[in-house]
Design a protein around this motif. Structure first.
Motif, PDB file in Angstrom:
ATOM      1  N   GLY A  79      -2.523  47.967-117.590  1.00 42.47           N
ATOM      2  CA  GLY A  79      -2.005  48.467-116.429  1.00 42.47           C
ATOM      3  C   GLY A  79      -0.652  48.852-116.711  1.00 42.47           C
ATOM      4  O   GLY A  79       0.034  49.323-115.950  1.00 42.47           O
ATOM      5  N   THR A  80      -0.229  49.583-117.856  1.00 45.13           N
ATOM      6  CA  THR A  80       0.973  50.230-118.351  1.00 45.13           C
ATOM      7  C   THR A  80       0.891  51.515-117.957  1.00 45.13           C
ATOM      8  O   THR A  80       1.913  52.190-117.589  1.00 45.13           O
ATOM      9  CB  THR A  80       0.918  49.948-120.017  1.00 45.13           C
ATOM     10  OG1 THR A  80       0.977  48.675-120.236  1.00 45.13           O
ATOM     11  CG2 THR A  80       2.599  50.603-120.452  1.00 45.13           C
ATOM     12  N   ILE A  81      -0.390  52.314-118.003  1.00 46.58           N
ATOM     13  CA  ILE A  81      -0.485  53.684-117.560  1.00 46.58           C
ATOM     14  C   ILE A  81      -1.483  53.594-116.560  1.00 46.58           C
ATOM     15  O   ILE A  81      -2.519  52.795-116.451  1.00 46.58           O
ATOM     16  CB  ILE A  81      -0.843  54.607-118.684  1.00 46.58           C
ATOM     17  CG1 ILE A  81      -1.968  54.313-119.572  1.00 46.58           C
ATOM     18  CG2 ILE A  81       0.581  54.578-119.447  1.00 46.58           C
ATOM     19  CD1 ILE A  81      -2.429  55.469-120.445  1.00 46.58           C
ATOM     20  N   ASP A  82      -1.632  54.807-115.782  1.00 49.18           N
ATOM     21  CA  ASP A  82      -2.869  54.667-114.907  1.00 49.18           C
ATOM     22  C   ASP A  82      -3.723  56.024-115.406  1.00 49.18           C
ATOM     23  O   ASP A  82      -3.458  56.604-116.350  1.00 49.18           O
ATOM     24  CB  ASP A  82      -2.293  55.075-113.538  1.00 49.18           C
ATOM     25  CG  ASP A  82      -1.522  56.258-113.166  1.00 49.18           C
ATOM     26  OD1 ASP A  82      -1.571  57.056-114.111  1.00 49.18           O
ATOM     27  OD2 ASP A  82      -0.855  56.356-112.155  1.00 49.18           O
ATOM     28  N   GLY A  83      -4.783  56.429-114.602  1.00 52.07           N
ATOM     29  CA  GLY A  83      -5.570  57.308-115.174  1.00 52.07           C
ATOM     30  C   GLY A  83      -4.913  58.830-114.919  1.00 52.07           C
ATOM     31  O   GLY A  83      -5.420  59.444-116.093  1.00 52.07           O
ATOM     32  N   GLY A  84      -4.204  59.217-114.090  1.00 56.11           N
ATOM     33  CA  GLY A  84      -3.399  60.298-114.344  1.00 56.11           C
ATOM     34  C   GLY A  84      -2.648  60.522-115.477  1.00 56.11           C
ATOM     35  O   GLY A  84      -2.659  61.725-116.029  1.00 56.11           O
ATOM     36  N   VAL A  85      -2.088  59.443-115.926  1.00 55.85           N
ATOM     37  CA  VAL A  85      -0.979  59.526-117.241  1.00 55.85           C
ATOM     38  C   VAL A  85      -2.077  59.534-118.507  1.00 55.85           C
ATOM     39  O   VAL A  85      -1.893  60.448-119.303  1.00 55.85           O
ATOM     40  CB  VAL A  85      -0.281  58.382-117.235  1.00 55.85           C
ATOM     41  CG1 VAL A  85       0.537  58.441-118.539  1.00 55.85           C
ATOM     42  CG2 VAL A  85       0.865  58.233-116.001  1.00 55.85           C
ATOM     43  N   LEU A  86      -3.122  58.982-118.200  1.00 57.04           N
ATOM     44  CA  LEU A  86      -3.924  58.914-119.373  1.00 57.04           C
ATOM     45  C   LEU A  86      -4.599  60.286-119.619  1.00 57.04           C
ATOM     46  O   LEU A  86      -4.492  60.754-120.713  1.00 57.04           O
ATOM     47  CB  LEU A  86      -5.508  58.103-119.094  1.00 57.04           C
ATOM     48  CG  LEU A  86      -6.531  58.351-120.229  1.00 57.04           C
ATOM     49  CD1 LEU A  86      -6.348  57.122-121.306  1.00 57.04           C
ATOM     50  CD2 LEU A  86      -7.873  58.076-119.413  1.00 57.04           C
ATOM     51  N   MET A  87      -4.977  61.045-118.537  1.00 52.56           N
ATOM     52  CA  MET A  87      -5.447  62.553-118.578  1.00 52.56           C
ATOM     53  C   MET A  87      -4.183  63.370-119.056  1.00 52.56           C
ATOM     54  O   MET A  87      -4.582  64.181-120.143  1.00 52.56           O
ATOM     55  CB  MET A  87      -6.008  62.958-117.223  1.00 52.56           C
ATOM     56  CG  MET A  87      -7.014  62.183-116.701  1.00 52.56           C
ATOM     57  SD  MET A  87      -8.701  62.593-117.701  1.00 52.56           S
ATOM     58  CE  MET A  87      -9.674  61.788-116.991  1.00 52.56           C
ATOM     59  N   VAL A  88      -2.892  63.145-118.554  1.00 52.02           N
ATOM     60  CA  VAL A  88      -2.040  64.150-119.000  1.00 52.02           C
ATOM     61  C   VAL A  88      -1.575  64.074-120.379  1.00 52.02           C
ATOM     62  O   VAL A  88      -1.672  64.781-121.387  1.00 52.02           O
ATOM     63  CB  VAL A  88      -0.726  64.170-118.162  1.00 52.02           C
ATOM     64  CG1 VAL A  88       0.320  64.564-118.783  1.00 52.02           C
ATOM     65  CG2 VAL A  88      -1.163  64.385-116.484  1.00 52.02           C
ATOM     66  N   VAL A  89      -1.280  62.715-120.772  1.00 49.44           N
ATOM     67  CA  VAL A  89      -0.921  62.334-122.305  1.00 49.44           C
ATOM     68  C   VAL A  89      -2.061  63.057-123.256  1.00 49.44           C
ATOM     69  O   VAL A  89      -1.924  63.482-124.345  1.00 49.44           O
ATOM     70  CB  VAL A  89      -0.836  60.954-122.191  1.00 49.44           C
ATOM     71  CG1 VAL A  89      -0.376  60.667-123.931  1.00 49.44           C
ATOM     72  CG2 VAL A  89       0.477  60.591-121.729  1.00 49.44           C
ATOM     73  N   ALA A  90      -3.323  62.588-122.963  1.00 47.13           N
ATOM     74  CA  ALA A  90      -4.508  62.754-123.925  1.00 47.13           C
ATOM     75  C   ALA A  90      -4.635  64.442-123.939  1.00 47.13           C
ATOM     76  O   ALA A  90      -4.960  64.811-124.986  1.00 47.13           O
ATOM     77  CB  ALA A  90      -5.704  62.326-123.226  1.00 47.13           C
ATOM     78  N   HIS A  91      -4.513  65.050-122.885  1.00 51.07           N
ATOM     79  CA  HIS A  91      -4.612  66.646-122.896  1.00 51.07           C
ATOM     80  C   HIS A  91      -3.428  67.317-123.581  1.00 51.07           C
ATOM     81  O   HIS A  91      -3.822  68.192-124.483  1.00 51.07           O
ATOM     82  CB  HIS A  91      -4.780  67.234-121.679  1.00 51.07           C
ATOM     83  CG  HIS A  91      -6.107  67.251-120.865  1.00 51.07           C
ATOM     84  ND1 HIS A  91      -6.564  65.803-120.289  1.00 51.07           N
ATOM     85  CD2 HIS A  91      -7.144  68.193-121.014  1.00 51.07           C
ATOM     86  CE1 HIS A  91      -7.701  66.072-120.006  1.00 51.07           C
ATOM     87  NE2 HIS A  91      -8.225  67.458-120.210  1.00 51.07           N
ATOM     88  N   VAL A  92      -2.288  66.551-123.571  1.00 49.27           N
ATOM     89  CA  VAL A  92      -1.222  67.266-124.214  1.00 49.27           C
ATOM     90  C   VAL A  92      -1.311  66.924-125.672  1.00 49.27           C
ATOM     91  O   VAL A  92      -1.100  67.719-126.528  1.00 49.27           O
ATOM     92  CB  VAL A  92       0.103  66.599-123.607  1.00 49.27           C
ATOM     93  CG1 VAL A  92       1.319  66.975-124.418  1.00 49.27           C
ATOM     94  CG2 VAL A  92       0.560  67.196-122.505  1.00 49.27           C
TER      95      VAL A  92
END
Length: 114
Positions: A79-92
């Motif tokens: 629960g430290t990050i959500d799905g949106g953060v996951l997508m952004v960080v992984a793509h970057v």
């Protein structure tokens, strides 16, 4: 190569949606990311093979599409990050990892010797 990734992602994404297989990034972020990484990998791998790249560098570059989520999934589950953060960080993170893969095989990508 990035254009090929987008083509794979959009073409296979549209096919999945047409078949009713679309995934929610909000409800299923892990699966949605893995499917998107697969879609990008298909487009990229096809283009790399057309351009004459060998299997090893092609598969390494495909692995880079999946690698960023290894440290991110546990953060998602906690629960430290959500799905949106996951997508952004992984793509970057993908782009510097792609550069590392290219520098690892500089002769493959630049046509020069080390």
């Amino acid at each position: 190569m990035i254009i090929a990734m987008f083509v794979g992602m959009f073409a296979l994404g549209m096919l999945q949606s047409a078949l009713g297989l679309g995934l929610s990034h909000d409800r299923q972020p892990e699966l949605a990311y893995l499917v998107m990484a697969f879609d990008m990998s298909v487009g990229m791998a096809a283009w790399m093979r057309i351009r004459g790249h060998g299997w090893a560098p092609t598969l390494e570059m495909c692995a880079v599409m999946f690698l960023p989520v290894v440290p991110l999934f546990p953060l998602l589950w906690l629960g430290t990050i959500d799905g949106g953060v996951l997508m952004v960080v992984a793509h970057v993170a993908m782009f510097p990892l792609m550069l590392v893969a290219m520098l690892r095989r500089l002769d493959e990508y630049a046509g020069c010797a080390h």
